[in-house]
Design an enzyme around this catalytic site. Structure first.
Site, PDB file in Angstrom:
ATOM      1  CB  THR A 176      25.045  67.119   3.449  1.00 42.25           C
ATOM      2  OG1 THR A 176      25.346  67.307   2.057  1.00 42.25           O
ATOM      3  CG2 THR A 176      23.980  68.119   3.875  1.00 42.25           C
ATOM      4  CE  LYS A 189      26.589  70.216  -2.585  1.00 41.22           C
ATOM      5  NZ  LYS A 189      26.340  68.875  -2.061  1.00 41.22           N
TER       6      LYS A 189
END
Length: 211
Positions: A17, A33
């Site tokens: 991330t 995502k």
């Protein structure tokens, strides 16, 4: 099909991330995502908006999201849901924009009773960026992940390593994996857009991410 990259990793909790946020900040990219677990601890979309200072309009909502921090197939089962890849289509974004799509966990994480994260990559057809640790064990994990990605005939664009630089591990991955390691993202004391862009410029070449 939008231009961009699918960011996957050799493991979970290794910094995908932060890498995705760094790319979004440095390349002015849109974040997505598709499958998110662990929302009880916070969603990665929210993290990217905060640390990369991405406006909400430059992030795409998740198709599936679940509270428990477990594998997608288990999180879906606990929620009484089945993840259906046919419901995950590339988002419609401006042709001038780049998309950074982040996977959940590693390459072979199950998403339902038959399909794995790699099946989502095949469906989306984005070049893959593989995130790997710099520490002991990374050579084996990275080479295994590369082999699986290539067996699915995916376009492996390159590797990004995270952690303290380790020249020997980097050289081994490039040699035996026949892949380019674009750079090493260090663990950052501060996570904000300025720090991410500074780290990108210090450790990567923008030309490596041109499609």
């Amino acid at each position: 099909m939008p231009k961009g990259f699918f960011v996957t990793g050799t493991d979970t909790n290794l910094g995908k991330t932060v890498v995705s946020a760094t790319l979004c900040a440095a390349l002015d990219a849109t974040y997505w995502k598709p499958i998110q677990t662990g929302t009880r601890e916070g969603a990665d979309r929210v993290t990217v908006m905060r640390i990369a200072e991405r406006p909400r309009a430059r992030t795409i909502p998740e198709v599936y999201k679940f509270a428990p921090a477990v594998s997608p197939h288990l999180a879906a089962r606990l929620a009484g849901v089945r993840i259906d890849l046919r419901k995950i289509d590339p988002p419609r974004i401006d042709e001038s924009e780049m998309l950074i799509a982040e996977g959940a966990g590693g390459v072979l994480v199950p998403i339902n009773e038959k399909q794995l994260m790699i099946d989502l990559m095949v469906r989306l057809k984005l070049p893959v960026l593989l995130v790997a640790r710099t520490t002991l064990g990374t050579i084996n994990h990275t080479l295994l992940s590369l082999a699986v990605l290539r067996s699915a005939r995916l376009d492996v664009h390159g590797v990004i390593m995270v952690g303290k630089p380790n020249a020997d591990n980097r050289k081994a991955i490039e040699r035996y994996g026949k892949v380019k390691v674009f750079g090493v993202l260090p663990r950052l004391a501060k996570l904000n857009r300025r720090a991410l862009v500074k780290a990108f410029r210090a450790n990567f070449k923008q030309s490596d991410f041109v499609l």
